[in-house]
Design an enzyme around this catalytic site. Structure first.
Site, mmCIF file in Angstrom:
data_model
loop_
_atom_site.group_PDB
_atom_site.id
_atom_site.type_symbol
_atom_site.label_atom_id
_atom_site.label_comp_id
_atom_site.label_asym_id
_atom_site.label_seq_id
_atom_site.Cartn_x
_atom_site.Cartn_y
_atom_site.Cartn_z
ATOM 1 N N LYS A 177 0.843 -1.207 0.000
ATOM 2 C CA LYS A 177 0.000 0.000 0.000
ATOM 3 C C LYS A 177 0.876 1.254 0.000
ATOM 4 O O LYS A 177 0.568 2.252 -0.657
ATOM 5 C CB LYS A 177 -0.946 -0.012 1.216
ATOM 6 C CG LYS A 177 -1.897 1.177 1.189
ATOM 7 C CD LYS A 177 -3.259 0.897 1.784
ATOM 8 C CE LYS A 177 -4.292 1.902 1.279
ATOM 9 N NZ LYS A 177 -4.960 2.655 2.309
ATOM 10 N N ASN A 181 0.732 4.300 -2.636
ATOM 11 C CA ASN A 181 0.557 5.699 -2.222
ATOM 12 C C ASN A 181 1.776 6.549 -2.598
ATOM 13 O O ASN A 181 1.617 7.718 -2.990
ATOM 14 C CB ASN A 181 0.305 5.795 -0.710
ATOM 15 C CG ASN A 181 -1.062 5.254 -0.306
ATOM 16 O OD1 ASN A 181 -1.186 4.553 0.693
ATOM 17 N ND2 ASN A 181 -2.087 5.551 -1.066
HETATM 18 N N1 LIG Z 1 -11.035 9.382 3.999
HETATM 19 C C1 LIG Z 1 -10.811 8.221 3.411
HETATM 20 O O1 LIG Z 1 -11.619 7.803 2.547
HETATM 21 C C2 LIG Z 1 -9.623 7.367 3.760
HETATM 22 C C3 LIG Z 1 -8.647 7.815 4.636
HETATM 23 N N2 LIG Z 1 -7.572 6.997 4.928
HETATM 24 C C4 LIG Z 1 -6.552 7.444 5.868
HETATM 25 O O2 LIG Z 1 -7.164 7.628 7.141
HETATM 26 C C5 LIG Z 1 -6.524 8.693 7.853
HETATM 27 C C6 LIG Z 1 -7.576 9.731 8.194
HETATM 28 O O3 LIG Z 1 -8.078 10.283 6.987
HETATM 29 P P1 LIG Z 1 -9.399 11.176 6.951
HETATM 30 O O4 LIG Z 1 -10.433 10.580 7.824
HETATM 31 O O5 LIG Z 1 -9.708 11.395 5.529
HETATM 32 O O6 LIG Z 1 -8.863 12.531 7.610
HETATM 33 P P2 LIG Z 1 -9.695 13.645 8.380
HETATM 34 O O7 LIG Z 1 -8.839 14.861 8.437
HETATM 35 O O8 LIG Z 1 -11.061 13.750 7.791
HETATM 36 O O9 LIG Z 1 -9.895 13.018 9.837
HETATM 37 C C7 LIG Z 1 -8.972 13.129 10.889
HETATM 38 C C8 LIG Z 1 -9.706 13.860 11.985
HETATM 39 O O10 LIG Z 1 -8.986 13.736 13.208
HETATM 40 C C9 LIG Z 1 -9.133 14.979 13.882
HETATM 41 N N3 LIG Z 1 -8.149 15.085 14.935
HETATM 42 C C10 LIG Z 1 -6.797 15.183 14.843
HETATM 43 N N4 LIG Z 1 -6.260 15.265 16.066
HETATM 44 C C11 LIG Z 1 -7.294 15.209 16.947
HETATM 45 C C12 LIG Z 1 -7.376 15.271 18.355
HETATM 46 N N5 LIG Z 1 -6.270 15.377 19.105
HETATM 47 N N6 LIG Z 1 -8.585 15.218 18.953
HETATM 48 C C13 LIG Z 1 -9.706 15.101 18.203
HETATM 49 N N7 LIG Z 1 -9.699 15.032 16.846
HETATM 50 C C14 LIG Z 1 -8.503 15.098 16.237
HETATM 51 C C15 LIG Z 1 -8.954 15.996 12.763
HETATM 52 O O11 LIG Z 1 -9.363 17.288 13.161
HETATM 53 P P3 LIG Z 1 -8.503 18.566 12.623
HETATM 54 O O12 LIG Z 1 -8.471 18.454 11.132
HETATM 55 O O13 LIG Z 1 -9.286 19.714 13.155
HETATM 56 O O14 LIG Z 1 -7.139 18.429 13.229
HETATM 57 C C16 LIG Z 1 -9.855 15.377 11.692
HETATM 58 O O15 LIG Z 1 -11.209 15.738 11.917
HETATM 59 C C17 LIG Z 1 -5.431 9.218 6.915
HETATM 60 O O16 LIG Z 1 -4.208 8.594 7.215
HETATM 61 C C18 LIG Z 1 -5.918 8.800 5.529
HETATM 62 O O17 LIG Z 1 -4.854 8.657 4.611
HETATM 63 C C19 LIG Z 1 -7.448 5.730 4.416
HETATM 64 C C20 LIG Z 1 -8.398 5.254 3.566
HETATM 65 C C21 LIG Z 1 -9.543 6.021 3.140
HETATM 66 C C1 LIG Z 2 -5.578 4.116 -3.222
HETATM 67 C C2 LIG Z 2 -5.557 5.633 -3.314
HETATM 68 C C3 LIG Z 2 -4.403 6.067 -4.174
HETATM 69 C C4 LIG Z 2 -6.861 5.959 -3.989
HETATM 70 O O1 LIG Z 2 -6.950 7.252 -4.431
HETATM 71 C C5 LIG Z 2 -5.395 6.204 -1.932
HETATM 72 O O2 LIG Z 2 -5.159 5.471 -0.989
HETATM 73 C C6 LIG Z 2 -5.437 7.641 -1.640
HETATM 74 O O3 LIG Z 2 -5.935 8.420 -2.439
HETATM 75 O O4 LIG Z 2 -4.959 7.991 -0.542
#
Ligand SMILES: NC(=O)C1=CN([C@@H]2O[C@H](COP(=O)(O)OP(=O)(O)OC[C@H]3O[C@@H](n4cnc5c(N)ncnc54)[C@H](OP(=O)(O)O)[C@@H]3O)[C@@H](O)[C@H]2O)C=CC1
Ligand SMILES: CC(C)(CO)C(=O)C(=O)O
Length: 298
Positions: A177, A181
């Site tokens: 993965k 990425n």
């Molecule tokens: N969204 C998706 O479809 C996918 C995401 N991922 C991975 O998952 C992870 C999260 O992504 P994603 O959900 O999109 O990101 P987001 O930014 O939407 O979510 C992370 C959240 O955590 C909050 N946060 C950070 N620190 C704290 C804290 N101390 N207390 C409370 N809340 C906190 C952030 O708030 P703030 O921004 O205000 O700091 C934000 O709302 C990443 O590594 C991403 O690559 C993997 C697959 C799919």
């Molecule tokens: C698999 C892929 C590349 C899909 O867009 C992804 O994980 C990302 O966008 O962070």
């Protein structure tokens, strides 16, 4: 199972919300999202559709849970780990992109599982998350092999209708993965194109080079990932997600900090520990960090 979701933004809210149909879930989130979920519950819309009422709070510490899911962006991992070290949690599972488990494992006494998620999630507004694609959660022991804890967590996910697979080869899966990425995210973010544009341009070669370098570093770490498998993984994901804007492109478009440090940056750092140079990943990381500095994000 009592499950704490630390960093309930897009992905954490979706997965935590799905788990809340069966389990006792607490979302650690920001306001106004946390307040809205507390007062009116959580709507999951899109490819999954339900209304659930998990506990939601902005409090980072003082929690007691069987499992903590870590879903903050990779650059917030150390802070999340320090907060979780002040909680009573029996196990930790990261669903983040990039290599973050070492940060969790080094700061926490609780066992850390490795995980990957291919669900698509988008926090539409406070209290409402869209599932933009039903994917899969794969989880297992950080160092690979069978693990009773991973089996229990996998069953808890499946009991709640989450598509979850317990794998005994997480090191290879995490590095594969990472290779995907390292290639797709960085190149699409820098050239501002959707994933499918990598099919037929010089950028395809660049993404392949970044993925092959990542595979080489994986092998230096004694993880069996061939150059060909890494390159084919890039092509497969490009085909499957051709219409997607990668998460890193979305971050750049929204002028938000990217996860470059835990993706291309991690490849550069681990390569350096082995005295090995990865020029493609180094260049991609430098360009993304230069953009972040210019945008005042680091
Ligand atoms: N969204 C998706 O479809 C996918 C995401 N991922 C991975 O998952 C992870 C999260 O992504 P994603 O959900 O999109 O990101 P987001 O930014 O939407 O979510 C992370 C959240 O955590 C909050 N946060 C950070 N620190 C704290 C804290 N101390 N207390 C409370 N809340 C906190 C952030 O708030 P703030 O921004 O205000 O700091 C934000 O709302 C990443 O590594 C991403 O690559 C993997 C697959 C799919
Ligand atoms: C698999 C892929 C590349 C899909 O867009 C992804 O994980 C990302 O966008 O962070």
């Amino acid at each position: 199972m009592r499950i704490l979701v630390f960093g309930a933004g897009s992905l954490g809210t979706l997965v935590g919300g799905l788990l809340a149909s069966v389990h006792d879930v607490t979302l650690v989130a920001r306001d106004p999202h946390a307040a809205r979920v507390s007062s009116a519950g959580l709507d999951i819309v899109g490819a999954e559709s339900t209304h659930v009422s998990p506990t939601a709070t902005t409090a980072e510490t003082g929690h007691d849970a069987d499992l903590a899911l870590v879903t903050v962006k990779s650059f917030d991992t150390a802070r999340a780990a320090d907060a979780l070290a002040d909680c009573d949690v029996d196990a930790v599972l990261s669903l983040q992109n990039g290599l973050t488990e070492a940060t969790l494992a080094s700061r926490l006494d609780a066992p850390a599982l490795a995980g990957t998620a291919t669900y698509g999630a988008r926090l539409v507004e406070p209290g409402r998350v869209e599932c933009t694609g039903v994917g899969r959660v794969v989880l297992g022991a950080l160092d690979g092999g069978p693990d009773p804890l991973a089996e229990r967590v996998g069953k808890a996910f499946r009991d709640a209708g989450v598509n979850a697979l317990v794998a005994t080869d997480m090191p290879r899966r995490r590095w594969e993965k990472l290779a995907v990425n390292a290639g797709i995210n960085a190149v699409t973010a820098l050239s501002r194109v959707e994933n499918g544009a990598l099919r037929s341009s010089d950028a395809n070669d660049l993404a392949h080079r970044a993925a092959r370098e990542t595979a080489r570093v994986a092998r230096l770490e004694r993880v069996s990932l061939s150059n060909r498998v890494a390159r084919e993984a890039v092509d497969r994901v490009v085909e499957k997600t051709a219409a997607n804007r990668s998460s890193m492109l979305q971050d750049v478009a929204a002028e938000k900090r990217t996860e470059v440090d835990a993706i291309n940056g991690a490849v550069v750092d681990i390569a350096a520990e082995h005295g090995f140079e990865v020029p493609t990943n180094r260049t991609l990381a430098a360009l993304l960090r230069a953009w972040e500095r210019g945008a005042g994000l680091r």
